[in-house]
Design an enzyme around this catalytic site. Sequence first.
Site, PDB file in Angstrom:
ATOM      1  N   GLY A  49      16.530 -26.967 -33.375  1.00  0.00           N
ATOM      2  CA  GLY A  49      16.597 -28.374 -33.756  1.00  0.00           C
ATOM      3  C   GLY A  49      16.737 -29.175 -32.483  1.00  0.00           C
ATOM      4  N   GLU A  50      17.798 -29.951 -32.404  1.00  0.00           N
ATOM      5  CA  GLU A  50      18.069 -30.722 -31.193  1.00  0.00           C
ATOM      6  C   GLU A  50      19.506 -30.439 -30.782  1.00  0.00           C
ATOM      7  OE1 GLU A  50      16.034 -32.407 -29.119  1.00  0.00           O
ATOM      8  OE2 GLU A  50      17.925 -32.421 -28.022  1.00  0.00           O
ATOM      9  N   SER A  51      19.647 -29.728 -29.662  1.00  0.00           N
ATOM     10  CA  SER A  51      20.981 -29.271 -29.266  1.00  0.00           C
ATOM     11  C   SER A  51      21.935 -30.434 -29.015  1.00  0.00           C
ATOM     12  CB  SER A  51      20.895 -28.376 -28.031  1.00  0.00           C
ATOM     13  OG  SER A  51      20.233 -29.040 -26.976  1.00  0.00           O
ATOM     14  N   CYS A  81      16.604 -21.104 -30.012  1.00  0.00           N
ATOM     15  CA  CYS A  81      16.142 -22.341 -29.371  1.00  0.00           C
ATOM     16  C   CYS A  81      17.310 -23.303 -29.104  1.00  0.00           C
ATOM     17  CB  CYS A  81      15.039 -22.953 -30.225  1.00  0.00           C
ATOM     18  SG  CYS A  81      13.933 -23.973 -29.247  1.00  0.00           S
ATOM     19  N   ARG A 110      16.643 -26.705 -20.625  1.00  0.00           N
ATOM     20  CA  ARG A 110      16.052 -27.246 -21.855  1.00  0.00           C
ATOM     21  C   ARG A 110      14.603 -27.667 -21.626  1.00  0.00           C
ATOM     22  NH1 ARG A 110      18.843 -32.182 -22.945  1.00  0.00           N
ATOM     23  NH2 ARG A 110      17.916 -32.121 -25.005  1.00  0.00           N
ATOM     24  N   ILE A 138       8.898 -23.941 -29.534  1.00  0.00           N
ATOM     25  CA  ILE A 138       8.780 -25.361 -29.860  1.00  0.00           C
ATOM     26  C   ILE A 138       9.757 -26.137 -28.970  1.00  0.00           C
ATOM     27  CG2 ILE A 138       8.919 -27.077 -31.703  1.00  0.00           C
ATOM     28  CD1 ILE A 138       8.669 -24.600 -33.682  1.00  0.00           C
ATOM     29  N   ARG A 139       9.249 -26.848 -28.004  1.00  0.00           N
ATOM     30  CA  ARG A 139      10.109 -27.535 -27.005  1.00  0.00           C
ATOM     31  C   ARG A 139      11.227 -26.591 -26.567  1.00  0.00           C
ATOM     32  NH1 ARG A 139      12.979 -31.795 -28.225  1.00  0.00           N
ATOM     33  NH2 ARG A 139      13.068 -31.266 -30.420  1.00  0.00           N
ATOM     34  N   HIS A 175      11.374 -19.113 -32.162  1.00  0.00           N
ATOM     35  CA  HIS A 175      11.701 -19.191 -33.585  1.00  0.00           C
ATOM     36  C   HIS A 175      10.960 -18.105 -34.349  1.00  0.00           C
ATOM     37  CE1 HIS A 175      13.455 -23.276 -33.439  1.00  0.00           C
ATOM     38  NE2 HIS A 175      12.587 -23.481 -32.480  1.00  0.00           N
ATOM     39  N   GLU A 177      11.964 -17.339 -37.335  1.00  0.00           N
ATOM     40  CA  GLU A 177      12.161 -17.743 -38.729  1.00  0.00           C
ATOM     41  C   GLU A 177      11.051 -18.650 -39.239  1.00  0.00           C
ATOM     42  OE1 GLU A 177      13.762 -18.884 -36.183  1.00  0.00           O
ATOM     43  OE2 GLU A 177      13.911 -21.054 -36.361  1.00  0.00           O
TER      44      GLU A 177
HETATM   45  N1  GLN Z   1      14.479 -29.037 -26.945  1.00  0.00           N
HETATM   46  C1  GLN Z   1      15.449 -28.844 -27.967  1.00  0.00           C
HETATM   47  C2  GLN Z   1      16.860 -29.053 -27.438  1.00  0.00           C
HETATM   48  O1  GLN Z   1      17.085 -29.367 -26.306  1.00  0.00           O
HETATM   49  C3  GLN Z   1      15.329 -27.476 -28.609  1.00  0.00           C
HETATM   50  C4  GLN Z   1      14.066 -27.373 -29.420  1.00  0.00           C
HETATM   51  C5  GLN Z   1      14.143 -26.419 -30.580  1.00  0.00           C
HETATM   52  O2  GLN Z   1      15.215 -26.009 -31.007  1.00  0.00           O
HETATM   53  N2  GLN Z   1      13.000 -26.112 -31.158  1.00  0.00           N
HETATM   54  O3  GLN Z   1      17.757 -28.886 -28.205  1.00  0.00           O
END
Ligand code: GLN
Length: 193
Positions: A49-51, A81, A110, A138-139, A175, A177
């Site tokens: 997600g977004e840490s 991630c 990151r 993903i990112r 990921h 999942e």
């Molecule tokens: N770039 C996101 C972060 O810094 C991580 C991306 C992800 O969990 N798919 O949290």
Amino acid sequence: MAQKRIGVLALQGDVREHVDVLRKLDCEVVEVKTPAQLASVQALVIPGGESTTIFKLAEIFDMLEPLRAAISAGLPVLGTCAGLILLSKTILDPASGQESFGGLDVVVRRNAFGNQNDSFETELVVTGIGGLVHAAFIRAPIIDSVGEGVEIISTLPDRRIVGVRQGKAIGISFHPEVVGDSRVHELLLELVN
Ligand code: GLN
């Protein structure tokens, strides 16, 4: 064998995908948002997600200290991630005020592959899993370096580190999942007595 009770930290991120994989593995799944829920599980998944957001929500929901305490006391934990970032002892490029929960003595960077458009999928070897794992990045973060006692369980062909394990903590950049692969989750379940 008794059903295992596994938590998915449900503050933000791809909670649903992890819940689905764990149900497929016949676990009783708890979406963890409170310290009491955290105390009731035998292992925890920290989703992607977004840490930054997950960290801030953990603070707001009074989950930060309970998470740090549970992880340092040896609760089996899998971070994917953003979850890997949150388990890393050192974040090279944190957002302002962003810290981690700890658990893995690694340095993480990151968004190491660029932005959303640079997301990709590949097949990876992961120690402990037979056959290749289909992995979505993903990112995604990259693990820059690891401390003593950290086992590297997966690397890209150019040797960059994308999977580690230390004690009862597993962290991966990718990921499994989102493509429905449950085998990394099985590694987590093996850590539950
Ligand atoms: N770039 C996101 C972060 O810094 C991580 C991306 C992800 O969990 N798919 O949290």
